[in-house]
Write a protein that holds these residues in place. Structure first.
Motif, short mmCIF file in Angstrom:
data_model
loop_
_atom_site.label_atom_id
_atom_site.label_comp_id
_atom_site.label_asym_id
_atom_site.label_seq_id
_atom_site.Cartn_x
_atom_site.Cartn_y
_atom_site.Cartn_z
N THR A 83 -4.39 -9.75 -1.40
CA THR A 83 -4.50 -8.36 -1.88
C THR A 83 -5.80 -7.76 -1.37
OG1 THR A 83 -3.27 -8.96 -3.89
CG2 THR A 83 -4.43 -6.86 -3.90
N VAL A 84 -5.74 -6.57 -0.82
CA VAL A 84 -6.91 -5.85 -0.34
C VAL A 84 -6.83 -4.41 -0.85
CG1 VAL A 84 -7.05 -7.29 1.73
CG2 VAL A 84 -5.83 -5.10 1.82
N SER A 85 -7.90 -3.67 -0.66
CA SER A 85 -7.93 -2.25 -1.00
C SER A 85 -7.79 -1.43 0.27
CB SER A 85 -9.22 -1.90 -1.74
OG SER A 85 -10.35 -2.25 -0.95
N ARG A 86 -7.07 -0.34 0.17
CA ARG A 86 -6.83 0.52 1.34
C ARG A 86 -6.64 1.95 0.88
NH1 ARG A 86 -2.81 -0.72 6.45
NH2 ARG A 86 -3.01 1.30 7.49
N ARG A 87 -7.11 2.88 1.70
CA ARG A 87 -6.99 4.30 1.37
C ARG A 87 -5.86 4.92 2.18
NH1 ARG A 87 -10.76 6.85 -1.28
NH2 ARG A 87 -12.34 5.32 -0.63
N PHE A 88 -4.95 5.61 1.47
CA PHE A 88 -3.81 6.27 2.11
C PHE A 88 -3.96 7.78 1.92
CE2 PHE A 88 -2.32 2.01 1.24
CZ PHE A 88 -1.60 1.68 2.38
N HIS A 89 -4.17 8.49 3.03
CA HIS A 89 -4.30 9.94 2.94
C HIS A 89 -2.99 10.60 2.57
CE1 HIS A 89 -8.40 9.96 4.49
NE2 HIS A 89 -8.02 9.04 5.36
N THR A 90 -1.88 9.95 2.90
CA THR A 90 -0.59 10.50 2.52
C THR A 90 -0.39 10.50 1.02
OG1 THR A 90 0.21 9.52 4.57
CG2 THR A 90 1.86 10.37 3.07
N LEU A 91 -1.09 9.63 0.31
CA LEU A 91 -1.01 9.57 -1.16
C LEU A 91 -2.17 10.30 -1.80
CD1 LEU A 91 0.03 5.83 -1.57
CD2 LEU A 91 1.51 7.84 -1.42
#
Length: 480
Positions: free
Chosen positions: A263-271
């Motif tokens: 599990t990692v953290s990620r930023r989604f601009h679509t969300l």
């Protein structure tokens, strides 16, 4: 000289003779008063002395090295081990003021309905009226995240994605030739894939018996579009409130349990630019066969299923090996994950805004034996080994309100995990491990915020070690 000594001796003799003329009670009172005065001044003198040289639990005499923060220093000794990122340990913070990894629910005064024993007994132990009353709230519990999923799918125009929009480079950083030894090469490959792979498609997935999740396919997937065939190149996007699952994955690896999915953290601009935890999607994971209640779970612990060969039918055993429950109980206690073994929050005092109270589960603690355990899953090709999913932890629960029901029936614990907890190197290893995930590190406020979370885990570890000694729990090897 003789003139001074003789009168003094005479006076001392007269005083001693008078002393023995006093009653015994009066002599005892005088002696007690003198002793009390002496102790008072002695304690007063000790308390006013400077308190220097206090020992700090969890700190080690490591060399100072500022390579983690990118600053250059002179005369820095070269590390002998290439797989260690040197992080200088500071003094502990015993009472963190703000726990950023835990999203506190809004405090709203709601009228929560309670159902007494008489209502339950009228329907044979289960209140049909209570189930109907709580059904709408349970159905609408994830409305906020469902709206976010719908918005993201709309922006993706039917699930297809223009490559490169959300690919801003990998957030997994390593400042040495090798990763920490508790990560396998497969772990590192999955972490890099989840953090930096180009997203080709975004879709909603409805697993059997579980709520819907948001699944993304990496650009490297070339096989058919069926979700069940996505293996090794897909990730599950979870809501931001589940960010503690990133911490749970690193704790699982540091303790040598190796049962949680990467599990990692990620930023989604679509969300909407939200930072979300992303977990590896494994289509081979499935719930265990049969219904497992709290009563049957305790019975299986007593018979140590699969540890002494094939179990008997009357032992209420599942396909899970006996040692797997010890691993789960250890991780769940340190992170206070109650959703698996104590869904109704019967082992601690929940707050009115907690989901188990707001959704009516806590009112069913009187029928704990028939409570069904949730999210107990394994892989189809490895039915004896558990897989830990939905590892959302809680860091805002103090030591006086820990859920000890998670440890009920556990008589053995893994030696590797307990060894890490008792070696006072847990802080050092967690700092080195969590430093790899740059977005998660920064989202918690850097090192200061991460150390507040580790403070909580260290305090719970000390409570667990005292519990082990008090209950005579055996520490045995469980690697095989």
């Amino acid at each position: 000289m003789e003139r001074c000594v003789i009168p003094a001796c005479f006076k001392l003799f007269r005083a001693s003779s008078r002393w023995w003329r006093y009653p015994r009670a009066r002599r005892s009172a005088i002696v007690a008063g003198l002793c009390f005065a002496y102790l008072f001044f002695a304690v007063l003198q000790v308390s006013s002395a400077p308190a220097d040289g206090k020992g700090r639990i969890g700190t080690l005499p490591l060399r100072h090295h500022d390579g983690v923060h990118g600053q250059k220093t002179d005369d820095i000794p070269t590390p002998t081990r290439s797989n260690v990122v040197y992080i200088t340990l500071r003094s502990k913070r015993h009472k963190p003021s703000v726990i950023r990894a835990t999203v506190r629910p809004k405090l709203r005064r709601k009228k929560v309905g309670t159902f007494g024993k008489h209502d339950a007994q009228a329907h044979g132990g289960k209140s049909r009226h209570s189930q109907d009353a709580w059904a709408p709230k349970r159905a609408n519990a994830g409305d906020a995240w469902a709206k976010t999923i719908h918005k993201g799918l709309t922006l993706y125009k039917g699930g297809h994605f223009e490559e490169g929009v959300d690919n801003l480079g990998s957030s997994i950083r390593i400042y040495s030739q090798k990763p920490p030894p508790w990560f396998s090469q497969e772990d590192m490959a999955h972490m890099r894939l989840l953090a930096s792979s180009k997203v080709r498609k975004l879709e909603r997935l409805q697993p059997e018996g579980s709520p819907s999740v948001l699944l993304f396919r990496s650009a490297g997937q070339t096989h058919s579009e069926q979700s069940a065939e996505c293996s090794g190149g897909c990730g599950v996007i979870k809501p931001p409130v589940d960010m503690s699952e990133v911490f749970a994955f690193h704790l699982d690896r540091v303790l040598g349990l190796n049962r949680s999915l990467p599990t990692v953290s990620r930023r989604f601009h679509t969300l909407g630019g939200q930072l979300c935890p992303v977990t590896l999607w494994d289509p081979s994971i499935t719930p265990i066969s049969g219904q497992l209640t709290w009563s049957s779970y305790q019975t299986s612990l007593q018979y140590k299923c699969w540890q002494r060969g094939t179990p008997k039918p009357e032992w209420s055993c599942t396909s899970i090996h006996h040692h797997e429950w010890s691993r789960m109980a250890l991780l769940d206690f340190l992170l206070q994950i109650h959703q698996r073994l104590d869904r109704n929050c019967c082992g601690f005092r929940p707050r009115p805004e907690d989901s188990c109270v707001a959704l009516g589960y806590h009112s069913k603690c009187g029928d704990m034996d028939n409570t069904e355990l949730s999210t107990i899953v394994h892989r189809k090709h490895d039915p004896h080994r558990l897989v830990f999913i939905n590892n959302k932890g809680f860091f805002d629960r103090d030591e006086e309100n820990l859920d000890f029901k998670l440890l009920e029936g556990i008589k053995e614990l893994p030696d590797v995990a307990v060894g890490v907890l008792s070696s006072q190197r847990l802080r050092e290893k967690l700092l080195q491990s969590l430093f790899l995930d740059q977005l998660y590190w920064e989202s918690q406020g850097g090192r200061q915020g991460i150390e507040k979370l580790i403070d909580v885990i260290e305090r719970r570890a000390r409570v667990l070690l005292r519990y082990i000694n008090a209950h005579g729990i055996k520490i045995i090897p469980m690697n095989k």
